[in-house]
Structures are given as structure tokens and as C-alpha cells.
Design a protein around this motif. Structure first.
Motif, PDB file in Angstrom:
ATOM      1  N   VAL A 142      32.638  35.754  29.627  1.00  0.00           N
ATOM      2  CA  VAL A 142      32.376  36.988  30.365  1.00  0.00           C
ATOM      3  C   VAL A 142      31.995  38.050  29.336  1.00  0.00           C
ATOM      4  O   VAL A 142      32.833  38.509  28.563  1.00  0.00           O
ATOM      5  CB  VAL A 142      33.621  37.431  31.170  1.00  0.00           C
ATOM      6  N   ILE A 143      30.714  38.412  29.317  1.00  0.00           N
ATOM      7  CA  ILE A 143      30.197  39.338  28.302  1.00  0.00           C
ATOM      8  C   ILE A 143      29.781  40.615  29.029  1.00  0.00           C
ATOM      9  O   ILE A 143      28.635  40.784  29.422  1.00  0.00           O
ATOM     10  CB  ILE A 143      29.016  38.709  27.531  1.00  0.00           C
ATOM     11  N   TRP A 144      30.757  41.467  29.249  1.00  0.00           N
ATOM     12  CA  TRP A 144      30.552  42.687  30.039  1.00  0.00           C
ATOM     13  C   TRP A 144      30.904  43.919  29.228  1.00  0.00           C
ATOM     14  O   TRP A 144      31.849  43.915  28.446  1.00  0.00           O
ATOM     15  CB  TRP A 144      31.445  42.682  31.284  1.00  0.00           C
ATOM     16  N   ARG A 145      30.174  44.999  29.496  1.00  0.00           N
ATOM     17  CA  ARG A 145      30.547  46.301  28.956  1.00  0.00           C
ATOM     18  C   ARG A 145      31.605  46.946  29.854  1.00  0.00           C
ATOM     19  O   ARG A 145      31.873  46.488  30.960  1.00  0.00           O
ATOM     20  CB  ARG A 145      29.322  47.208  28.850  1.00  0.00           C
ATOM     21  N   GLY A 146      32.171  48.063  29.362  1.00  0.00           N
ATOM     22  CA  GLY A 146      33.273  48.736  30.048  1.00  0.00           C
ATOM     23  C   GLY A 146      33.058  49.014  31.521  1.00  0.00           C
ATOM     24  O   GLY A 146      33.907  48.670  32.349  1.00  0.00           O
ATOM     25  N   PRO A 147      31.921  49.643  31.917  1.00  0.00           N
ATOM     26  CA  PRO A 147      31.749  49.999  33.332  1.00  0.00           C
ATOM     27  C   PRO A 147      31.829  48.806  34.281  1.00  0.00           C
ATOM     28  O   PRO A 147      32.364  48.923  35.377  1.00  0.00           O
ATOM     29  CB  PRO A 147      30.354  50.638  33.362  1.00  0.00           C
ATOM     30  N   LYS A 148      31.319  47.644  33.847  1.00  0.00           N
ATOM     31  CA  LYS A 148      31.379  46.477  34.726  1.00  0.00           C
ATOM     32  C   LYS A 148      32.808  45.955  34.843  1.00  0.00           C
ATOM     33  O   LYS A 148      33.247  45.518  35.911  1.00  0.00           O
ATOM     34  CB  LYS A 148      30.436  45.379  34.226  1.00  0.00           C
ATOM     35  N   LYS A 149      33.567  46.015  33.740  1.00  0.00           N
ATOM     36  CA  LYS A 149      34.985  45.635  33.787  1.00  0.00           C
ATOM     37  C   LYS A 149      35.736  46.550  34.751  1.00  0.00           C
ATOM     38  O   LYS A 149      36.535  46.097  35.574  1.00  0.00           O
ATOM     39  CB  LYS A 149      35.618  45.740  32.394  1.00  0.00           C
ATOM     40  N   ASN A 150      35.478  47.857  34.619  1.00  0.00           N
ATOM     41  CA  ASN A 150      36.153  48.822  35.488  1.00  0.00           C
ATOM     42  C   ASN A 150      35.834  48.563  36.949  1.00  0.00           C
ATOM     43  O   ASN A 150      36.702  48.659  37.822  1.00  0.00           O
ATOM     44  CB  ASN A 150      35.731  50.247  35.118  1.00  0.00           C
ATOM     45  N   GLY A 151      34.568  48.237  37.228  1.00  0.00           N
ATOM     46  CA  GLY A 151      34.155  47.945  38.600  1.00  0.00           C
ATOM     47  C   GLY A 151      34.867  46.730  39.168  1.00  0.00           C
ATOM     48  O   GLY A 151      35.238  46.700  40.343  1.00  0.00           O
ATOM     49  N   MET A 152      35.077  45.715  38.316  1.00  0.00           N
ATOM     50  CA  MET A 152      35.773  44.507  38.774  1.00  0.00           C
ATOM     51  C   MET A 152      37.243  44.807  39.072  1.00  0.00           C
ATOM     52  O   MET A 152      37.796  44.341  40.080  1.00  0.00           O
ATOM     53  CB  MET A 152      35.661  43.408  37.712  1.00  0.00           C
ATOM     54  N   ILE A 153      37.890  45.606  38.228  1.00  0.00           N
ATOM     55  CA  ILE A 153      39.294  45.975  38.468  1.00  0.00           C
ATOM     56  C   ILE A 153      39.415  46.768  39.760  1.00  0.00           C
ATOM     57  O   ILE A 153      40.323  46.549  40.572  1.00  0.00           O
ATOM     58  CB  ILE A 153      39.854  46.752  37.257  1.00  0.00           C
ATOM     59  N   LYS A 154      38.486  47.701  39.958  1.00  0.00           N
ATOM     60  CA  LYS A 154      38.464  48.495  41.195  1.00  0.00           C
ATOM     61  C   LYS A 154      38.336  47.566  42.405  1.00  0.00           C
ATOM     62  O   LYS A 154      39.034  47.719  43.409  1.00  0.00           O
ATOM     63  CB  LYS A 154      37.278  49.457  41.157  1.00  0.00           C
ATOM     64  N   GLN A 155      37.459  46.564  42.295  1.00  0.00           N
ATOM     65  CA  GLN A 155      37.247  45.631  43.402  1.00  0.00           C
ATOM     66  C   GLN A 155      38.501  44.787  43.673  1.00  0.00           C
ATOM     67  O   GLN A 155      38.870  44.560  44.826  1.00  0.00           O
ATOM     68  CB  GLN A 155      36.056  44.722  43.085  1.00  0.00           C
ATOM     69  N   PHE A 156      39.157  44.353  42.595  1.00  0.00           N
ATOM     70  CA  PHE A 156      40.384  43.574  42.770  1.00  0.00           C
ATOM     71  C   PHE A 156      41.445  44.376  43.531  1.00  0.00           C
ATOM     72  O   PHE A 156      42.136  43.852  44.403  1.00  0.00           O
ATOM     73  CB  PHE A 156      40.957  43.174  41.408  1.00  0.00           C
ATOM     74  N   LEU A 157      41.600  45.644  43.176  1.00  0.00           N
ATOM     75  CA  LEU A 157      42.653  46.459  43.788  1.00  0.00           C
ATOM     76  C   LEU A 157      42.292  46.906  45.199  1.00  0.00           C
ATOM     77  O   LEU A 157      43.156  47.003  46.070  1.00  0.00           O
ATOM     78  CB  LEU A 157      42.936  47.681  42.912  1.00  0.00           C
ATOM     79  N   ARG A 158      41.024  47.173  45.427  1.00  0.00           N
ATOM     80  CA  ARG A 158      40.603  47.762  46.700  1.00  0.00           C
ATOM     81  C   ARG A 158      40.165  46.732  47.729  1.00  0.00           C
ATOM     82  O   ARG A 158      40.385  46.911  48.937  1.00  0.00           O
ATOM     83  CB  ARG A 158      39.446  48.738  46.433  1.00  0.00           C
ATOM     84  N   ASP A 159      39.531  45.636  47.268  1.00  0.00           N
ATOM     85  CA  ASP A 159      38.859  44.731  48.197  1.00  0.00           C
ATOM     86  C   ASP A 159      39.561  43.399  48.411  1.00  0.00           C
ATOM     87  O   ASP A 159      39.100  42.573  49.195  1.00  0.00           O
ATOM     88  CB  ASP A 159      37.421  44.467  47.725  1.00  0.00           C
ATOM     89  N   VAL A 160      40.674  43.165  47.703  1.00  0.00           N
ATOM     90  CA  VAL A 160      41.436  41.933  47.924  1.00  0.00           C
ATOM     91  C   VAL A 160      42.415  42.170  49.079  1.00  0.00           C
ATOM     92  O   VAL A 160      43.058  43.215  49.157  1.00  0.00           O
ATOM     93  CB  VAL A 160      42.192  41.503  46.648  1.00  0.00           C
ATOM     94  N   ASP A 161      42.520  41.202  49.950  1.00  0.00           N
ATOM     95  CA  ASP A 161      43.435  41.303  51.090  1.00  0.00           C
ATOM     96  C   ASP A 161      44.847  40.922  50.623  1.00  0.00           C
ATOM     97  O   ASP A 161      45.294  39.794  50.813  1.00  0.00           O
ATOM     98  CB  ASP A 161      42.950  40.373  52.210  1.00  0.00           C
ATOM     99  N   TRP A 162      45.531  41.887  49.989  1.00  0.00           N
ATOM    100  CA  TRP A 162      46.847  41.611  49.418  1.00  0.00           C
ATOM    101  C   TRP A 162      47.916  41.432  50.490  1.00  0.00           C
ATOM    102  O   TRP A 162      48.884  40.703  50.297  1.00  0.00           O
ATOM    103  CB  TRP A 162      47.270  42.742  48.482  1.00  0.00           C
ATOM    104  N   GLY A 163      47.753  42.102  51.623  1.00  0.00           N
ATOM    105  CA  GLY A 163      48.742  41.988  52.698  1.00  0.00           C
ATOM    106  C   GLY A 163      50.046  42.680  52.329  1.00  0.00           C
ATOM    107  O   GLY A 163      50.105  43.529  51.438  1.00  0.00           O
TER     108      GLY A 163
END
Length: 320
Positions: A142-163
């Protein structure tokens, strides 16, 4: 803990990074880049999403290779042994996601549902999410710069159905950089319980861990306590103790006394832990009577007690 520079306007100020007192500060560019910017709307969206999660715990260390992912996995396994406790493990080590392997989920894929991404479940009450589930092969880089990493973390927290969750454990990469700032920023308004900090006994590890403790103080993340991993090795034949990583400055115990933070416990170096992780099995189940398993259980109990007694505050912190 470092002192805030005299006259510092604060990260939330429109003058952040631009005032006279900001000249020469190592964080000047970082502060200036966010000064006066509108709060990220994802912060409120994540706050709403996290209302169904009772406790949120970060697992941190300034040093790599000290066993953060191993500890995160066994904290999740230990909490989930109570069938009435709902647990999730989120791996935000974007470039080195080892949680899928440790949890026995290598090769699994993320599934999309009407309410977002679905975690991959180890047990009915233990779900896992990792960027490793998004890769076509475990060997993919995974060869990503900071903004893409941040976007993935945001997606994990916001878009995962944690229940409905009792515990969300977040496994982090080493250091105090993009991923750490992002997860603290996004969880700051969502009542973050605190951080468990992992170290090994030698000074080269403690040196980096002190930086992580300073980071927690600066971004107002409560420190649940420190775990000294790979503390001693007990020979399985002669039962003699050996210090593989000599605590030349007194190890985590002295560091915690100096910094006035709790030492949650010491986990001995046990080769069976590595074997269990490679097989994707719980060491707590494989060797329940071992000294390391007993140390894990004592530490997990202290973390549960902290979460039971501690009422996290809602705060808008880094970048808000």
C-alpha cells in the motif's frame, strides 16, 4: 511532556501557525495549513455513527515491532470471551496490516451492505476491519500519501456498519503521524476512552514510547496505561528467567513512575504467542495456564475497570 510555547494561539485559532510566536515552531506548517478552516463534516458524522459504541480504545506505541497488533488481537479475544460482550477490532495500520493474519482472516474480503461495509467476523460477537481485506494479495504494498490514508480511516469509522458494540479497539501503526492525528481527530467528539501504550523493556523502545506519551498529552487522549511486552523469557525446560531485552534504564516500570502513569502489567516473552498469531488462533485459548496468558488477563481486567469507572468527555481536538 513538552510545554506549549509561550503565546501559542492554539490549533483552533485563525492565527494558528501565523502569529509571531509561531516562528520557528516545528508544527508551524501543520497549524497554518488548518488555520481558519471549517471543521471536517465527517467529525459529526462519525460522532453520530459511534453513538452505538460504548467504549473506544486506541493501542499505541512510538516504536515498531513491540507487539501492538498482537496485544490488540488478544485484547479483542479476551473481551469477546464473554458472549454477551460485543467487540470490534479496527486495524488502521494502512501500510502494514497484520491483523487479518493474526485473527485467522487472511484472504477474506469486505462485504458491502445497505448500511455500509460489513466487518469480517471471527466469532458472532467479534468483528474485524482492516485495509488488508481490500487487497488482492497479502503481498500487495500500500503506497499511499497522507490524504489517502486519512480518507481510508474516515471511511472505516463512518461507513462500516459497526452496530451495537461494547468495545471498539483500534490498532495503530508506529509513530505519531497522519494515522494517529486522523483517528484522534475523528474520535475526539465521539467520547474516546483512552490509549493503551505498548513498549518493550529496552531504552531504545522507551525513548520512542515517551514521544507517544507526549503525543497523548498534547492531543488530550487519556492514557489508560502502559504494557511492557516481551518482559522476560522463561525457559520451558529449566524455568530460568532470561532478559532478552535488558531494561538498562529500569524498563517500563521506572518510566511509568517518572511520568506518573499506570503500568498495566508485564507480558513475558513466550514463543507460543508468535505461533498462535501465525496460525490465526487465540493464544489465550491455546495456552490458558501460561504466565503470558495470565498476564494478558490481568491487564484486560484493568482495562475493563478503567472503562467502567472512567467517563470520557466530548471534546473537539486536533484539526477541529
Amino acid at each position: 511532556m513538552e510545554e506549549v510555547p509561550q503565546g501559542c494561539p492554539g490549533t483552533g485559532s485563525a492565527q494558528a501557525g501565523r502569529g509571531a510566536s509561531c516562528q520557528g515552531c516545528p508544527n508551524q506548517r501543520l497549524c497554518a495549513s488548518g488555520a481558519g478552516a471549517a471543521p471536517d463534516p465527517a467529525i459529526e458524522e462519525i460522532k453520530e455513527k459511534m453513538k452505538t459504541v460504548k467504549h473506544k480504545i486506541l493501542v499505541l506505541s512510538g516504536k515498531g515491532g513491540v507487539g501492538k497488533s498482537t496485544f490488540s488481537a488478544h485484547l479483542a479475544h479476551g473481551l469477546a470471551e464473554d458472549e454477551n460482550t460485543q467487540v470490534a477490532l479496527l486495524d488502521i495500520d494502512i501500510c502494514g496490516p497484520s491483523i487479518p493474519k493474526i485473527m485467522g482472516l487472511e484472504g477474506e474480503q469486505v462485504h458491502q451492505s445497505g448500511s455500509g461495509w460489513s466487518p469480517v467476523f471471527v466469532e458472532d460477537n467479534l468483528g474485524v476491519m482492516s485495509v488488508g481485506f481490500l487487497l488482492s494479495s497479502p503481498d500487495d504494498a500500500v503506497i499511499w500519501r497522507g490524504p489517502k490514508k486519512n480518507g481510508m480511516i474516515k471511511q472505516f469509522l463512518r461507513d462500516v456498519d459497526w452496530g451495537e458494540l461494547d468495545y471498539l479497539i483500534v490498532d495503530t501503526p508506529p509513530g505519531t503521524s497522519d494515522e494517529h492525528l486522523s483517528v484522534v481527530q475523528y474520535l475526539s467528539a465521539a467520547r474516546l476512552d483512552g490509549a493503551v501504550i505498548i513498549t518493550t523493556p529496552q531504552e531504545v523502545s522507551l525513548q520512542d514510547v515517551r514521544k507517544e506519551i507526549s503525543f497523548c498529552h498534547k492531543v488530550k487522549v487519556p492514557i489508560i496505561g502502559v504494557v511492557e511486552n516481551m518482559s522476560v523469557f522463561v525457559c520451558p525446560k529449566c524455568k530460568k528467567e532470561s532478559q532478552i531485552f535488558p531494561p538498562t534504564t529500569g524498563g517500563a516500570e521506572v518510566m511509568c513512575q517518572d511520568l506518573k502513569i499506570p503500568l498495566l502489567g508485564k507480558v513475558p516473552l513466550d514463543p507460543h504467542i508468535g505461533k498462535s498469531c501465525d496460525k490465526g488462533q487465540s493464544f489465550l485459548m491455546d495456552a490458558p495456564a501460561s504466565a503470558a496468558a495470565l498476564a494478558y488477563r490481568s491487564i484486560i481486567q484493568k482495562i475493563q475497570e478503567f472503562c467502567g469507572h472512567h467517563q470520557p468527555k466530548e471534546e473537539h481536538l486536533v484539526g477541529s
